[in-house]
Design a protein around this motif. Structure first.
Motif, short mmCIF file in Angstrom:
data_model
loop_
_atom_site.label_atom_id
_atom_site.label_comp_id
_atom_site.label_asym_id
_atom_site.label_seq_id
_atom_site.Cartn_x
_atom_site.Cartn_y
_atom_site.Cartn_z
N PRO A 269 96.54 15.18 -22.17
CA PRO A 269 95.10 14.89 -22.06
C PRO A 269 94.88 13.38 -22.12
O PRO A 269 95.64 12.65 -22.75
CB PRO A 269 94.50 15.58 -23.29
CG PRO A 269 95.64 15.71 -24.25
CD PRO A 269 96.89 15.83 -23.43
N ASP A 270 93.84 12.91 -21.45
CA ASP A 270 93.55 11.47 -21.36
C ASP A 270 92.87 11.00 -22.65
O ASP A 270 91.66 10.83 -22.72
CB ASP A 270 92.65 11.19 -20.15
CG ASP A 270 92.44 9.70 -19.92
OD1 ASP A 270 92.90 8.88 -20.73
OD2 ASP A 270 91.78 9.35 -18.92
N GLU A 271 93.69 10.76 -23.68
CA GLU A 271 93.15 10.37 -24.98
C GLU A 271 92.56 8.96 -24.96
O GLU A 271 91.67 8.65 -25.76
CB GLU A 271 94.24 10.47 -26.04
CG GLU A 271 94.65 11.89 -26.36
CD GLU A 271 93.51 12.69 -26.99
OE1 GLU A 271 92.78 12.14 -27.82
OE2 GLU A 271 93.37 13.88 -26.63
N PHE A 272 93.03 8.11 -24.06
CA PHE A 272 92.42 6.78 -23.94
C PHE A 272 90.94 6.92 -23.63
O PHE A 272 90.09 6.27 -24.25
CB PHE A 272 93.12 5.97 -22.84
CG PHE A 272 92.43 4.65 -22.55
CD1 PHE A 272 92.75 3.52 -23.28
CD2 PHE A 272 91.46 4.55 -21.55
CE1 PHE A 272 92.10 2.30 -23.03
CE2 PHE A 272 90.81 3.34 -21.30
CZ PHE A 272 91.13 2.22 -22.04
N ASN A 273 90.61 7.78 -22.68
CA ASN A 273 89.21 7.96 -22.31
C ASN A 273 88.42 8.72 -23.36
O ASN A 273 87.20 8.56 -23.44
CB ASN A 273 89.10 8.65 -20.95
CG ASN A 273 88.69 7.68 -19.86
OD1 ASN A 273 87.87 6.78 -20.10
ND2 ASN A 273 89.24 7.84 -18.68
N VAL A 274 89.07 9.55 -24.15
CA VAL A 274 88.37 10.18 -25.28
C VAL A 274 87.85 9.08 -26.20
O VAL A 274 86.69 9.08 -26.63
CB VAL A 274 89.28 11.15 -26.05
CG1 VAL A 274 88.56 11.67 -27.30
CG2 VAL A 274 89.71 12.32 -25.17
N GLY A 275 88.73 8.11 -26.50
CA GLY A 275 88.31 6.99 -27.35
C GLY A 275 87.26 6.13 -26.70
O GLY A 275 86.23 5.80 -27.32
N TYR A 276 87.48 5.78 -25.43
CA TYR A 276 86.56 4.87 -24.76
C TYR A 276 85.18 5.50 -24.59
O TYR A 276 84.16 4.88 -24.93
CB TYR A 276 87.13 4.46 -23.39
CG TYR A 276 86.38 3.30 -22.77
CD1 TYR A 276 86.85 2.01 -22.93
CD2 TYR A 276 85.20 3.49 -22.06
CE1 TYR A 276 86.16 0.92 -22.39
CE2 TYR A 276 84.50 2.43 -21.53
CZ TYR A 276 84.99 1.14 -21.69
OH TYR A 276 84.28 0.08 -21.16
N GLN A 277 85.14 6.72 -24.08
CA GLN A 277 83.85 7.36 -23.79
C GLN A 277 83.07 7.71 -25.06
O GLN A 277 81.84 7.61 -25.09
CB GLN A 277 84.06 8.62 -22.95
CG GLN A 277 84.62 8.36 -21.56
CD GLN A 277 83.69 7.54 -20.69
OE1 GLN A 277 82.47 7.53 -20.88
NE2 GLN A 277 84.26 6.83 -19.72
#
Length: 322
Positions: A269-277
């Protein structure tokens, strides 16, 4: 005459409201140098599974010009402990909270959301089938489980006859884990797969003893990063009786076990985008007073040993190492 007086009164009232609004904005701008503070509460905050998530938080904090603080937590977290941490952060000046909900925390988090904006990450705090009372940023957990099953079936040409499977999760009572397991088993429903066991540790407990006590199987299906890395560690020490691991993971350890052939397929899963969004949504709720935080669903990638060094996958792995 009465109409004139009424119009005069309405005009005066409108002007008064406008003056108050302008004054508020001027005060806000005058104090603009003091950044908003957003606190982040996740289980086992030092664990490497959070590296990409925390990198996303940091990048968003820079872009949105806010202070971001990650609360130090241990390997287990109960609803009562989570409540205490949130209250402490609010008392210490947090303007918004980003939190990984633990089972049983829905009502508490909703009440906290009446004090400051609260954004959930990973999964909703509600029961399965119920709508979340708070916004959530995370992957489609059902889809993660389903695609993991699809990739497994691809490798065996749709025929798992004679193969035994074990399903393992270290966050077994979380909504994310429940949905991932449901996605996997639904995709397996009309196949000849034989699921020998399904072991799930409660969110606030360790799962090592559960894995130790399971009978031998051909394939271990790991539904979260901690489960996958534990299964990988066991397999590396020859304690999984030769089982191949398939799973969902988002840490450099998970990638290592894929690279060494212990893991057959990794769904990331795109955890970077979880943090960013999540941080972007929380920050915008503080700077734009009419902004209502929205649910955000992030994407995922399927990584295999033979495409590990593709440009796209190297970018994903880079976020895990920050």
């Amino acid at each position: 005459m009465k109409n004139n007086k009424k119009m005069f009164f309405l005009t005066e009232t409108l002007l008064a409201v406008m003056v108050i609004a302008v004054a508020f904005i001027m005060v806000r701008e005058r104090n603009g140098k003091e950044q908003d503070k957003i606190s982040v509460i996740i289980q086992d905050s030092e664990d490497t599974q959070w590296a990409a998530f925390q990198y996303g938080l940091k990048m968003a904090a820079e872009d949105m010009d806010v202070r971001m603080f990650i609360v130090s937590t241990g390997s287990t977290l109960t609803a009562e402990e989570e409540k205490s941490l949130i209250e402490r952060e609010i008392d210490n000046g947090a303007d918004a909270i980003i939190v990984q909900p633990v089972p049983g925390s829905e009502e508490m988090l909703w009440k906290m959301g009446n004090r400051v904006p609260v954004m959930l990450i990973g999964n909703a705090a509600s029961e399965e089938g119920e709508e979340s009372l708070l916004p959530v940023v995370g992957p489609d957990n059902y889809a993660l489980g389903a695609v993991l099953a699809e990739e497994l079936l691809k490798d065996y040409n749709g025929n798992l006859s004679g193969k035994t499977l074990g399903i393992f999760s270290k966050t077994g009572d979380s909504r994310a884990s429940i949905e991932r397991r449901r996605g996997f088993t639904d995709a397996m429903e009309h196949t000849d797969a034989s699921i020998s066991w399904s072991a799930a540790a409660p969110f606030s407990e360790e799962g090592e003893a559960l894995l130790d006590s399971q009978p031998a199987v051909d394939l271990v299906i790991a539904l979260d990063d901690n489960s996958l890395t534990m299964a990988g560690e066991y397999a590396a020490a020859n304690n999984l009786h030769g089982a191949l691991v398939y799973g969902i993971g988002n840490s450099t350890e998970a990638v290592y076990y894929l690279d060494t052939g212990i893991v057959g397929c990794l769904v990331v899963p795109d955890e970077f985008n979880v943090g960013y969004q999540s941080l972007k949504e929380a920050a915008e709720s503080l700077t734009h007073y009419l902004h209502k935080m929205q649910d955000r669903t992030v994407s995922y990638n399927v990584i295999r040993r033979d495409n590990l060094f593709s440009r796209e996958n190297q970018e994903i792995i880079f976020t895990m190492s920050q």
